[in-house]
Design an enzyme around this catalytic site. Structure first.
Site, mmCIF file in Angstrom:
data_model
loop_
_atom_site.group_PDB
_atom_site.id
_atom_site.type_symbol
_atom_site.label_atom_id
_atom_site.label_comp_id
_atom_site.label_asym_id
_atom_site.label_seq_id
_atom_site.Cartn_x
_atom_site.Cartn_y
_atom_site.Cartn_z
ATOM 1 N N ARG A 75 0.859 -1.201 0.000
ATOM 2 C CA ARG A 75 0.000 0.000 0.000
ATOM 3 C C ARG A 75 0.886 1.239 0.000
ATOM 4 N NH1 ARG A 75 -4.127 -0.170 4.795
ATOM 5 N NH2 ARG A 75 -5.077 -1.859 3.613
ATOM 6 N N ARG A 109 -2.092 6.558 9.624
ATOM 7 C CA ARG A 109 -2.024 6.076 8.233
ATOM 8 C C ARG A 109 -2.091 7.239 7.236
ATOM 9 N NH1 ARG A 109 -4.285 0.696 8.001
ATOM 10 N NH2 ARG A 109 -3.569 -0.432 9.834
ATOM 11 N N LYS A 130 -4.237 0.854 14.790
ATOM 12 C CA LYS A 130 -4.196 1.771 13.650
ATOM 13 C C LYS A 130 -4.861 3.103 13.999
ATOM 14 C CE LYS A 130 -6.474 -1.045 10.865
ATOM 15 N NZ LYS A 130 -7.433 -1.677 9.926
ATOM 16 N N LYS A 181 -6.373 6.807 12.006
ATOM 17 C CA LYS A 181 -6.664 7.380 10.685
ATOM 18 C C LYS A 181 -7.115 8.836 10.786
ATOM 19 C CE LYS A 181 -7.831 2.904 8.805
ATOM 20 N NZ LYS A 181 -8.871 2.060 8.221
ATOM 21 N N CYS A 217 -15.132 -3.374 -0.950
ATOM 22 C CA CYS A 217 -13.758 -3.645 -0.520
ATOM 23 C C CYS A 217 -13.171 -4.750 -1.393
ATOM 24 C CB CYS A 217 -13.730 -4.054 0.948
ATOM 25 S SG CYS A 217 -14.324 -5.732 1.204
ATOM 26 N N CYS A 254 -7.714 -10.942 0.368
ATOM 27 C CA CYS A 254 -7.858 -10.572 1.767
ATOM 28 C C CYS A 254 -8.020 -11.810 2.652
ATOM 29 C CB CYS A 254 -9.053 -9.646 1.959
ATOM 30 S SG CYS A 254 -9.250 -9.217 3.698
ATOM 31 N N CYS A 282 -16.449 -8.712 5.012
ATOM 32 C CA CYS A 282 -16.472 -9.066 6.441
ATOM 33 C C CYS A 282 -16.827 -7.818 7.230
ATOM 34 C CB CYS A 282 -15.110 -9.643 6.869
ATOM 35 S SG CYS A 282 -13.895 -8.394 7.323
ATOM 36 N N CYS A 334 -14.109 -2.032 5.581
ATOM 37 C CA CYS A 334 -13.136 -1.304 4.760
ATOM 38 C C CYS A 334 -13.766 -0.393 3.709
ATOM 39 C CB CYS A 334 -12.173 -2.275 4.094
ATOM 40 S SG CYS A 334 -11.182 -3.185 5.289
HETATM 41 FE FE1 SRM Z 1 -9.190 -2.205 5.760
HETATM 42 C C1 SRM Z 1 -7.867 -4.852 7.408
HETATM 43 C C2 SRM Z 1 -8.251 -3.494 2.834
HETATM 44 C C3 SRM Z 1 -9.835 0.750 4.308
HETATM 45 C C4 SRM Z 1 -11.009 -1.300 8.502
HETATM 46 N N1 SRM Z 1 -8.165 -3.854 5.222
HETATM 47 C C5 SRM Z 1 -7.661 -4.806 6.069
HETATM 48 C C6 SRM Z 1 -6.780 -5.808 5.302
HETATM 49 C C7 SRM Z 1 -5.378 -5.293 5.331
HETATM 50 C C8 SRM Z 1 -6.903 -7.272 5.744
HETATM 51 C C9 SRM Z 1 -5.931 -7.791 6.771
HETATM 52 O O1 SRM Z 1 -5.770 -7.178 7.838
HETATM 53 O O2 SRM Z 1 -5.351 -8.832 6.506
HETATM 54 C C10 SRM Z 1 -7.403 -5.645 3.882
HETATM 55 C C11 SRM Z 1 -6.496 -5.998 2.706
HETATM 56 C C12 SRM Z 1 -7.300 -6.549 1.567
HETATM 57 C C13 SRM Z 1 -6.540 -6.734 0.318
HETATM 58 O O3 SRM Z 1 -6.390 -7.887 -0.128
HETATM 59 O O4 SRM Z 1 -6.091 -5.749 -0.271
HETATM 60 C C14 SRM Z 1 -7.951 -4.244 3.957
HETATM 61 N N2 SRM Z 1 -8.952 -1.477 3.928
HETATM 62 C C15 SRM Z 1 -8.644 -2.193 2.828
HETATM 63 C C16 SRM Z 1 -8.825 -1.383 1.570
HETATM 64 C C17 SRM Z 1 -7.834 -1.713 0.472
HETATM 65 C C18 SRM Z 1 -10.265 -1.571 1.084
HETATM 66 C C19 SRM Z 1 -10.543 -1.132 -0.328
HETATM 67 O O5 SRM Z 1 -11.128 -1.919 -1.029
HETATM 68 O O6 SRM Z 1 -10.192 -0.012 -0.712
HETATM 69 C C20 SRM Z 1 -8.710 0.039 2.157
HETATM 70 C C21 SRM Z 1 -7.299 0.540 2.183
HETATM 71 C C22 SRM Z 1 -7.230 1.921 2.693
HETATM 72 C C23 SRM Z 1 -5.890 2.582 2.586
HETATM 73 O O7 SRM Z 1 -5.481 2.929 1.486
HETATM 74 O O8 SRM Z 1 -5.268 2.806 3.629
HETATM 75 C C24 SRM Z 1 -9.197 -0.204 3.576
HETATM 76 N N3 SRM Z 1 -10.161 -0.520 6.333
HETATM 77 C C25 SRM Z 1 -10.421 0.541 5.530
HETATM 78 C C26 SRM Z 1 -11.420 1.376 6.129
HETATM 79 C C27 SRM Z 1 -12.037 2.602 5.516
HETATM 80 C C28 SRM Z 1 -11.370 3.857 5.945
HETATM 81 O O9 SRM Z 1 -10.383 3.834 6.682
HETATM 82 O O10 SRM Z 1 -11.849 4.896 5.536
HETATM 83 C C29 SRM Z 1 -11.775 0.785 7.332
HETATM 84 C C30 SRM Z 1 -12.872 1.259 8.301
HETATM 85 C C31 SRM Z 1 -12.489 2.433 9.100
HETATM 86 C C32 SRM Z 1 -11.775 2.018 10.345
HETATM 87 O O11 SRM Z 1 -10.574 1.824 10.297
HETATM 88 O O12 SRM Z 1 -12.437 1.876 11.379
HETATM 89 C C33 SRM Z 1 -10.962 -0.411 7.452
HETATM 90 N N4 SRM Z 1 -9.368 -2.917 7.651
HETATM 91 C C34 SRM Z 1 -10.216 -2.433 8.605
HETATM 92 C C35 SRM Z 1 -10.175 -3.283 9.755
HETATM 93 C C36 SRM Z 1 -10.994 -3.109 11.059
HETATM 94 C C37 SRM Z 1 -10.345 -2.168 12.005
HETATM 95 C C38 SRM Z 1 -11.027 -2.134 13.332
HETATM 96 O O13 SRM Z 1 -10.936 -1.122 14.001
HETATM 97 O O14 SRM Z 1 -11.607 -3.125 13.753
HETATM 98 C C39 SRM Z 1 -9.260 -4.319 9.448
HETATM 99 C C40 SRM Z 1 -8.849 -5.499 10.346
HETATM 100 C C41 SRM Z 1 -7.957 -5.105 11.467
HETATM 101 O O15 SRM Z 1 -7.408 -4.010 11.526
HETATM 102 O O16 SRM Z 1 -7.796 -5.952 12.340
HETATM 103 C C42 SRM Z 1 -8.784 -4.058 8.111
HETATM 104 FE FE1 SF4 Z 2 -10.975 -7.776 3.861
HETATM 105 FE FE2 SF4 Z 2 -13.012 -7.423 5.483
HETATM 106 FE FE3 SF4 Z 2 -11.566 -5.334 4.725
HETATM 107 FE FE4 SF4 Z 2 -13.123 -6.480 2.992
HETATM 108 S S1 SF4 Z 2 -13.804 -5.467 4.869
HETATM 109 S S2 SF4 Z 2 -10.990 -5.935 2.638
HETATM 110 S S3 SF4 Z 2 -13.047 -8.602 3.589
HETATM 111 S S4 SF4 Z 2 -10.850 -7.000 5.966
#
Ligand code: SRM
Ligand code: SF4
Length: 572
Positions: A73, A142, A207, A209, A428, A434, A473, A477
């Protein structure tokens, strides 16, 4: 519950400022993987160890190692990049990745499918165009998002400057990134005291943000983030200061009501010159007050729910040496992008393209998006701006290039579709990369939207803007709990359906139907669409209507998110 620190805390502590054994692990040619502790640390460097889940069954049968590869990323504050950077990332994706670029929901790029032996070459190539991946993931601040709003030129320039300054100020200082990936020399001695003035040895509990929003657009979804700055504009469009928001977040776990999405609170108003000090103080209070025992309770949103906003504000003010003012009035109208051509205050012209679910690729026999955007990048003289809705703005288009760029975009179907649902859709990544996905998302939403479009057309709603977002899930995201229609993966082919979020991103949705598959999603939504078509007030948004009509209850932020769910239906 035990008070023992979480495993990640011990990994960070022992990592020597994020080095761990990453350098040795890269040299190990026997496996495409890295050891578990390093897999946690590598996130701080902007990478995730993944495996192709489509190939898992076959490789297990053949007793082969999983098809390991890394997701990388990039960190791009405000989503603004040059055409040279775009072309370089395209080249890198084709040389070392899976030949696709992924525009993310946080205005960034992801590369998928980079195998271990190509990691260093990839990171060097990224460094070669003055980009990096440090802190794109991990327990740190981030990528800082910012409204990519070139038509509001004055406010945007100021907002972007704050996004860049915050990103820079809150970046980790460890030289580990340069040492490991770019063959930088290790500087011996004296690092302990100075190496991470803001984070210390164990960085943040989780994390973190940050976003900068410029009303009336809430495209960055300011209420979904740990820290936000909302520009307060004077009558001439200049930024007079910022409302500071804290404690937003989406992630939760199915069946665990102690985990929940939450919209951020407005903490107060700060003067432009105080913004960085306030950002630093918010980060440091979270560093010290956040939960380092239970990672599922470690985000700032839980710190604020537990300690209360007043106590949090007092501590931020004390550390920043800044007294926050009363929040100033502001109004958002939407979270979506303004598609098509827009003209800036200074006469500049910009074209916003629709990139379905952010995936830029060439489909055999289909759209050649990667090639088309390469052609646009080769001719375009302005810059590119990634949006928080996974779309792309070709910004500052020279008059002489306008026709060529529009033709290229039109030929490849990159102009926004007429469908009000598709224009406002976001999914997502989910499968196959993922590791946390329970269901498909990016690969499925386009087909579901097609099916729903048929129903919407029957009810005369084909062109109405309705926000739909899907995730594989409950981590959220694609910010599904802030979508008027949210679908969250429960298991293969099955989703929870959420309704009732506000069109301007200020209110969460509620659970409406649980564990349903394709046909049931359509059957469940169809009568809601039908009622909306007939009973809505003039201009009433779908998300507001489903609450007024009693399909879902209105209340429920934070802890209360899981209450009062389910269909009530008082209007029939
Ligand atoms: Fe996310 C984890 C993809 C934005 C909440 N996110 C992941 C992971 C890295 C899976 C992992 O931990 O193994 C995913 C990788 C998938 C892949 O194969 O690429 C993933 N997140 C993404 C992206 C690529 C989604 C997309 O389709 O665009 C976004 C990348 C953003 C970036 O450029 O930095 C992405 N993730 C978000 C957002 C939206 C936002 O930030 O505006 C959220 C919700 C907001 C938040 O953080 O509360 C988000 N991602 C999570 C979470 C849950 C965090 C939590 O507080 O519980 C995880 C899992 C974790 O952290 O344990 C996670
Ligand atoms: Fe993966 Fe869940 Fe984030 Fe989708 S919402 S990219 S399934 S961690």
């Amino acid at each position: 519950m035990t008070d023992e620190l979480s495993r990640n805390e011990r990994i960070k502590e022992a990592s020597d400022y994020l080095r761990g054994t990453l350098a040795e692990g890269l040299r190990d040619e026997i496996t495409g993987s890295i050891v578990e502790d390093d897999a946690q640390l590598v996130k701080f460097h902007g990478m995730y160890l993944q495996d192709d889940r489509d190939l898992r069954p076959e490789r297990t049968r053949k007793k082969m190692e999983k098809a390991f590869a890394f997701m990388i990323r990039v960190r791009i504050p405000g989503g603004v990049c040059t055409t040279a950077q775009w072309l370089a990332l395209d080249r890198i994706a084709c040389t070392y990745g899976n030949g696709t670029l992924r525009l993310t929901t946080r205005q960034s790029f992801q590369l998928h499918g980079v195998i271990k032996s190509n990691l260093k070459a990839t990171l060097k190539a990224i460094d070669g165009v003055l980009l990096d991946t440090i802190a794109a993931c991990g327990d740190v601040n981030r990528n800082v998002m910012c409204n990519p709003n070139p038509h509001a030129s004055r406010a945007h320039a100021i907002a972007l400057a704050l996004a860049k300054a915050t990103s820079e100020h809150l970046s980790p200082r460890t030289p580990a990134y340069r040492e490991i990936w770019l063959d930088g020399e290790r500087i011996a001695g004296g690092e302990e005291e100075v190496v991470e003035p803001i984070y210390g040895k164990t960085y943040l509990p989780r994390k973190f943000k940050t976003v900068v929003a410029v009303p009336p657009s809430n495209d960055v979804d300011v209420f979904a983030h740990d820290l936000g700055f909302i520009a307060i504009l004077d009558q001439w469009g200049w930024v007079v200061g910022w409302n500071v928001t804290v404690g937003g977040g989406m992630g939760m776990t199915h069946g665990e009501p102690d985990t929940y999405p939450r919209t951020a609170d407005v903490l107060g108003f700060c003067q432009p010159e105080d913004a960085l000090a306030v950002a630093e103080a918010v980060v440091m209070v979270q560093r010290d007050w956040g939960d380092r025992v239970n990672r599922k309770h470690a985000r700032l949103k839980y710190t604020i729910e537990d300690r209360g906003l007043a106590a949090f504000r007092a501590e931020v003010e004390r550390r920043a040496g800044v007294k926050l003012g009363e929040p100033r009035p502001f109004a958002f109208t939407s979270t979506g992008d303004r598609y098509g051509w827009t003209v800036g205050e200074n006469g500049s012209e910009h074209l916003t393209l629709f990139i379905e679910n952010g995936r830029v690729s060439d489909h055999p026999g289909g759209a050649q998006m990667l090639t088309t955007l390469r052609s646009i990048a080769e001719t375009h003289e302005g810059d590119f701006r990634l949006t928080a809705n996974q779309n792309l703005i070709i910004a500052n288009v020279a008059k002489k290039k306008r026709e060529t760029i529009e033709r290229l975009a039109t030929e490849d179907g990159l102009l926004a579709p007429a469908s009000g649902l598709r224009r406002n859709s976001m999914a997502c990544v989910a499968l196959p990369t993922c590791g946390l996905a329970l269901a498909e998302s990016e690969r499925y939403l386009p087909d579901l939207v097609t099916a729903l479009e048929e129903r919407l057309a029957v009810h005369g709603l084909a062109h109405d803007d309705i926000v739909i977002r899907m995730t594989g899930c409950p981590n959220g995201c694609a910010r599904p709990y802030l979508a008027e229609i949210g679908l969250v993966g429960k298991g293969p082919g099955r989703y929870n359906l959420y309704l009732g979020a506000a069109f301007d991103g200020s209110r969460l949705s509620k659970l409406y139907a649980e564990d349903i598959e394709h046909a049931a999603i359509i059957e469940t939504l169809d009568p809601v669409f039908a009622t909306y078509a007939v009973k809505r007030e003039p201009g009433e948004r779908f998300g507001d209507f489903v609450i007024r009509a009693g399909f879902v209850a209105a209340t429920g932020n934070g802890r209360d998110f899981h209450l009062n769910t389910g269909p009530r239906r008082t209007i029939v």
